[in-house]
Design a protein around this motif. Structure first.
Motif, PDB file in Angstrom:
ATOM      1  N   LEU A   1       3.869  12.650  76.032  1.00 46.40           N
ATOM      2  CA  LEU A   1       2.610  12.030  76.435  1.00 46.40           C
ATOM      3  C   LEU A   1       2.885  10.753  77.233  1.00 46.40           C
ATOM      4  CD1 LEU A   1      -0.283  12.814  75.975  1.00 46.40           C
ATOM      5  CD2 LEU A   1      -0.341  11.390  73.922  1.00 46.40           C
ATOM      6  N   ASN A   2       3.846   9.988  76.752  1.00 42.86           N
ATOM      7  CA  ASN A   2       4.206   8.760  77.450  1.00 42.86           C
ATOM      8  C   ASN A   2       4.761   9.063  78.839  1.00 42.86           C
ATOM      9  OD1 ASN A   2       5.194   5.973  77.905  1.00 42.86           O
ATOM     10  ND2 ASN A   2       7.146   7.036  77.757  1.00 42.86           N
ATOM     11  N   LEU A   3       5.522  10.155  78.916  1.00 46.30           N
ATOM     12  CA  LEU A   3       6.097  10.546  80.201  1.00 46.30           C
ATOM     13  C   LEU A   3       4.972  10.761  81.217  1.00 46.30           C
ATOM     14  CD1 LEU A   3       9.011  11.281  81.195  1.00 46.30           C
ATOM     15  CD2 LEU A   3       8.416  13.658  80.789  1.00 46.30           C
ATOM     16  N   GLU A   4       3.909  11.446  80.774  1.00 50.10           N
ATOM     17  CA  GLU A   4       2.799  11.760  81.663  1.00 50.10           C
ATOM     18  C   GLU A   4       1.995  10.499  82.017  1.00 50.10           C
ATOM     19  OE1 GLU A   4       2.730  14.388  83.153  1.00 50.10           O
ATOM     20  OE2 GLU A   4       0.756  14.499  84.063  1.00 50.10           O
ATOM     21  N   ILE A   5       1.779   9.626  81.018  1.00 44.71           N
ATOM     22  CA  ILE A   5       1.038   8.386  81.283  1.00 44.71           C
ATOM     23  C   ILE A   5       1.837   7.511  82.258  1.00 44.71           C
ATOM     24  CG2 ILE A   5       0.183   6.239  80.254  1.00 44.71           C
ATOM     25  CD1 ILE A   5      -0.391   7.880  77.706  1.00 44.71           C
ATOM     26  N   SER A   6       3.157   7.456  82.031  1.00 45.91           N
ATOM     27  CA  SER A   6       4.008   6.665  82.934  1.00 45.91           C
ATOM     28  C   SER A   6       3.973   7.238  84.337  1.00 45.91           C
ATOM     29  CB  SER A   6       5.453   6.657  82.452  1.00 45.91           C
ATOM     30  OG  SER A   6       5.533   6.148  81.168  1.00 45.91           O
ATOM     31  N   HIS A   7       3.997   8.580  84.419  1.00 45.63           N
ATOM     32  CA  HIS A   7       3.899   9.220  85.736  1.00 45.63           C
ATOM     33  C   HIS A   7       2.624   8.795  86.435  1.00 45.63           C
ATOM     34  CE1 HIS A   7       6.792  12.904  85.621  1.00 45.63           C
ATOM     35  NE2 HIS A   7       7.411  11.753  85.767  1.00 45.63           N
ATOM     36  N   ALA A   8       1.510   8.822  85.675  1.00 45.58           N
ATOM     37  CA  ALA A   8       0.214   8.472  86.254  1.00 45.58           C
ATOM     38  C   ALA A   8       0.274   7.054  86.820  1.00 45.58           C
ATOM     39  CB  ALA A   8      -0.876   8.583  85.200  1.00 45.58           C
ATOM     40  N   ALA A   9       0.841   6.123  86.016  1.00 45.91           N
ATOM     41  CA  ALA A   9       0.909   4.726  86.464  1.00 45.91           C
ATOM     42  C   ALA A   9       1.762   4.606  87.717  1.00 45.91           C
ATOM     43  CB  ALA A   9       1.487   3.857  85.341  1.00 45.91           C
ATOM     44  N   VAL A  10       2.891   5.284  87.701  1.00 46.86           N
ATOM     45  CA  VAL A  10       3.798   5.172  88.839  1.00 46.86           C
ATOM     46  C   VAL A  10       3.173   5.800  90.093  1.00 46.86           C
ATOM     47  CG1 VAL A  10       6.044   5.871  89.743  1.00 46.86           C
ATOM     48  CG2 VAL A  10       5.866   4.962  87.427  1.00 46.86           C
ATOM     49  N   TYR A  11       2.506   6.951  89.914  1.00 45.21           N
ATOM     50  CA  TYR A  11       1.859   7.582  91.083  1.00 45.21           C
ATOM     51  C   TYR A  11       0.798   6.662  91.675  1.00 45.21           C
ATOM     52  CZ  TYR A  11       3.955  12.164  90.181  1.00 45.21           C
ATOM     53  OH  TYR A  11       4.837  13.186  90.019  1.00 45.21           O
ATOM     54  N   LEU A  12       0.005   6.040  90.769  1.00 46.36           N
ATOM     55  CA  LEU A  12      -1.096   5.202  91.241  1.00 46.36           C
ATOM     56  C   LEU A  12      -0.597   3.941  91.947  1.00 46.36           C
ATOM     57  CD1 LEU A  12      -3.556   5.593  88.242  1.00 46.36           C
ATOM     58  CD2 LEU A  12      -3.916   6.413  90.568  1.00 46.36           C
TER      59      LEU A  12
ATOM     60  N   THR B 132       3.421  14.022 108.799  1.00 45.80           N
ATOM     61  CA  THR B 132       3.416  12.561 108.724  1.00 45.80           C
ATOM     62  C   THR B 132       2.738  12.141 107.418  1.00 45.80           C
ATOM     63  OG1 THR B 132       1.266  12.053 109.699  1.00 45.80           O
ATOM     64  CG2 THR B 132       3.055  12.522 111.219  1.00 45.80           C
ATOM     65  N   PHE B 133       3.071  10.962 106.925  1.00 48.88           N
ATOM     66  CA  PHE B 133       2.538  10.468 105.657  1.00 48.88           C
ATOM     67  C   PHE B 133       2.715  11.517 104.556  1.00 48.88           C
ATOM     68  CE2 PHE B 133       0.770   7.579 108.646  1.00 48.88           C
ATOM     69  CZ  PHE B 133       0.704   6.379 107.970  1.00 48.88           C
ATOM     70  N   TYR B 134       3.923  12.044 104.451  1.00 49.02           N
ATOM     71  CA  TYR B 134       4.253  13.019 103.409  1.00 49.02           C
ATOM     72  C   TYR B 134       4.431  12.232 102.116  1.00 49.02           C
ATOM     73  CZ  TYR B 134       6.428  17.212 101.420  1.00 49.02           C
ATOM     74  OH  TYR B 134       6.714  18.314 100.678  1.00 49.02           O
ATOM     75  N   ASN B 135       3.355  12.119 101.333  1.00 50.62           N
ATOM     76  CA  ASN B 135       3.465  11.333 100.110  1.00 50.62           C
ATOM     77  C   ASN B 135       3.309  12.186  98.875  1.00 50.62           C
ATOM     78  OD1 ASN B 135       3.913   8.703 101.216  1.00 50.62           O
ATOM     79  ND2 ASN B 135       1.829   8.828 101.996  1.00 50.62           N
TER      80      ASN B 135
ATOM     81  N   ILE C 120      -8.626   3.826  93.675  1.00 48.78           N
ATOM     82  CA  ILE C 120      -7.343   3.359  93.112  1.00 48.78           C
ATOM     83  C   ILE C 120      -7.331   1.834  93.026  1.00 48.78           C
ATOM     84  CG2 ILE C 120      -4.851   3.165  93.522  1.00 48.78           C
ATOM     85  CD1 ILE C 120      -4.963   5.974  94.754  1.00 48.78           C
ATOM     86  N   TYR C 121      -7.692   1.169  94.133  1.00 50.68           N
ATOM     87  CA  TYR C 121      -7.592  -0.297  94.141  1.00 50.68           C
ATOM     88  C   TYR C 121      -8.610  -0.958  93.221  1.00 50.68           C
ATOM     89  CZ  TYR C 121      -4.123   0.053  97.833  1.00 50.68           C
ATOM     90  OH  TYR C 121      -2.987   0.336  98.519  1.00 50.68           O
ATOM     91  N   SER C 122      -9.797  -0.338  93.073  1.00 53.42           N
ATOM     92  CA  SER C 122     -10.782  -0.989  92.202  1.00 53.42           C
ATOM     93  C   SER C 122     -10.352  -0.896  90.734  1.00 53.42           C
ATOM     94  CB  SER C 122     -12.174  -0.404  92.423  1.00 53.42           C
ATOM     95  OG  SER C 122     -12.212   0.905  91.927  1.00 53.42           O
TER      96      SER C 122
ATOM     97  N   PHE D 273      10.759   1.866  86.324  1.00 56.36           N
ATOM     98  CA  PHE D 273       9.536   2.682  86.342  1.00 56.36           C
ATOM     99  C   PHE D 273       9.722   4.041  85.676  1.00 56.36           C
ATOM    100  CE2 PHE D 273       7.303   0.505  90.212  1.00 56.36           C
ATOM    101  CZ  PHE D 273       7.214  -0.655  89.462  1.00 56.36           C
ATOM    102  N   SER D 274      10.867   4.667  85.879  1.00 54.97           N
ATOM    103  CA  SER D 274      11.062   6.003  85.289  1.00 54.97           C
ATOM    104  C   SER D 274      11.805   5.945  83.964  1.00 54.97           C
ATOM    105  CB  SER D 274      11.828   6.926  86.230  1.00 54.97           C
ATOM    106  OG  SER D 274      11.755   6.509  87.549  1.00 54.97           O
ATOM    107  N   ALA D 275      11.997   4.737  83.427  1.00 60.21           N
ATOM    108  CA  ALA D 275      12.724   4.633  82.156  1.00 60.21           C
ATOM    109  C   ALA D 275      11.877   5.203  81.033  1.00 60.21           C
ATOM    110  CB  ALA D 275      13.045   3.176  81.876  1.00 60.21           C
ATOM    111  N   PRO D 276      12.513   5.897  80.094  1.00 60.57           N
ATOM    112  CA  PRO D 276      11.730   6.393  78.954  1.00 60.57           C
ATOM    113  C   PRO D 276      11.393   5.239  78.023  1.00 60.57           C
ATOM    114  CG  PRO D 276      14.056   6.894  78.649  1.00 60.57           C
ATOM    115  CD  PRO D 276      13.936   6.212  79.987  1.00 60.57           C
TER     116      PRO D 276
END
Ligand SMILES: [Zn+2]
Length: 432
Positions: free
Chosen positions: A353-364, A429-432, A183-185, A211-214
């Motif tokens: 598609l944008n929703l999914e790409i945005s999700h990916a960015a936010v998750y990462l 613990t660490f429920y992410n 992730i960090y690299s 972050f969650s804005a359409p």
């Protein structure tokens, strides 16, 4: 109050484990293997070997029994208090036209996904103002939950607080490190998605509430509950007819608690009963495409439970790492189905598609923020209680470091540690 009763029952189950731990703690591998090879214990080897490993980190049976009983009124009670507060907490929402409305916190999440930035800011600020009013509750709960865990780790001979999270996730430290290294690299991929999103929204940067804005692709139509259900079922059916059949049976039996109502706790989850071998989904459906995605996610979990069919109870448990593979699979099937669907307009496809790409960015970015915050929290908690001002500072610092320059100056969420219920789930613990 029912949750209190469940907590007592769960302590009774923990006490049964105390006896099993005592039996397995010192047994040799040879004796253990010949034990699990017995026909009545068929398919329980994996489960029992995990229990045996866990047994290495236990206190005396008396101490473990006392810990289980005290937990009902201690760590578990703090978790229940948090649930109760977050379920009842309301905020005063002021819309751009001056209209005001008192809303429960479960409504805040969908307002933060609104296309109008003024609405997102209003929901963000009013929501945080409400949390600020009761901040000493999550502050006390977080300190108590974290403090209890650290104390128990010390007495159980657990070297590092992450060891518990790794065991619960069924992964090795090397796996966790490899995931974060990856992730960090490549973290600029996620940051660049947000940068490009900011550009499309005529902004230089994004705040946490953006972050969650359409994206301003096209106004998305409201998706009614009936439409949402049929979108998911149809998309599932295109790749996997059995899944669609199962999903229809879930709809027919009304296994989903979806309706918005005052006092409803935010979030979504799926839970199953090993007795009835049935699943139930909890979520709040507010007619957005994001809610349709949540539905597909939770139905992925439910189908996972269904596919385990008649597996014996001791062979039915699995770590969250595996659980989320099933739900992510559900999301992917929905995406693929919607993108392949000729009846859906190109504008809506771009939106999805944008929703999914945005999700990916936010998750990462969001998941590493939660992880880094919690890790730093435990490191500091080992030295003593952490006050609200430090919790806010730690959260802001973590968000700045992980998200980087694309995060607007002052656009951090200092109360994320209070509003995110994952930090208050006592069983994991660490429920992410
Ligand atoms: Zn999930």
């Amino acid at each position: 109050m029912e949750e209190g009763a469940v907590s007592v029952l769960s302590a009774e189950i923990t006490k049964i484990h105390v006896d099993i731990h005592r039996a397995l703690k010192t047994v040799s591998d040879e004796v253990f293997n010949s034990f699990t090879d017995r026909p009545p214990l068929k398919d329980t080897g994996h489960y029992l070997s995990r229990i045996k490993r866990q047994a290495q980190y236990t206190m005396s049976p008396c101490e473990e029994v006392l810990t289980a009983d005290l937990g009902v009124n201690g760590i578990e009670a703090w978790g229940r208090l948090y649930d109760s507060i977050s379920g009842k907490l309301e905020f005063e929402m002021t819309y751009p036209d001056g209209r005001t409305e008192r809303l429960s916190m479960s409504r805040r999440r969908s307002l933060m996904g609104h296309s109008d930035r003024r609405i997102r800011i209003a929901a963000f600020e009013a929501g945080n103002a409400a949390w600020a009013q009761v901040e000493s509750v999550p502050e006390a709960a977080l300190n108590a939950i974290g403090g209890t865990r650290l104390t128990l780790n010390k007495y159980r001979g657990v070297d590092h607080f992450l060891d518990i999270a790794l065991f619960q996730a069924g992964i090795m430290r090397e796996t966790l490190d490899a995931m974060f290294d990856a992730i960090y690299s490549e973290i600029d991929v996620a940051r660049n998605i947000l940068k490009s999103k900011a550009g499309h929204m005529n902004q230089d940067c994004l705040a946490w509430y953006d972050f969650s804005a359409p994206m301003p692709i096209k106004d998305q139509a409201n998706v009614s509950w009936e439409e949402g259900k049929s979108l998911v079922k149809k998309a599932f059916g295109q790749s996997y007819p059995d899944l669609a059949t199962y999903v229809q049976s879930v709809y027919d039996k009304s296994w989903i608690d979806w309706s918005p109502r005052p006092g409803k706790r935010p979030g979504a989850f799926c839970t199953g009963s090993p007795l009835s071998k049935e699943s139930r989904v909890y979520m709040t459906y507010n007619d957005t495409m994001g809610d349709v995605l949540t539905l597909a996610h939770e139905l992925g979990h439910a189908f996972h439970g269904h596919t385990m069919g008649s597996a014996r109870t001791l062979a039915r448990s699995y770590p969250m790492t595996l659980a989320e593979s099933a739900s992510t699979f559900g999301e992917m099937l929905l995406m693929r189905g919607l993108l392949d669907e000729p009846a859906i307009s190109n504008e809506l496809k771009a939106f999805i598609l944008n929703l999914e790409i945005s999700h990916a960015a936010v998750y990462l970015l969001d998941i590493p923020v939660r992880f880094e915050f919690e890790k730093a929290f435990y490191e500091e908690r080992a030295e003593g209680e952490i006050v609200v001002s430090r919790l806010k500072e730690l959260m802001v610092e973590t968000q700045r470091r992980v998200v980087g320059d694309v995060l607007e100056d002052g656009g951090e969420d200092p109360y994320f540690w209070a509003s995110k219920l994952h930090f208050y789930i006592t069983g994991v613990t660490f429920y992410n």
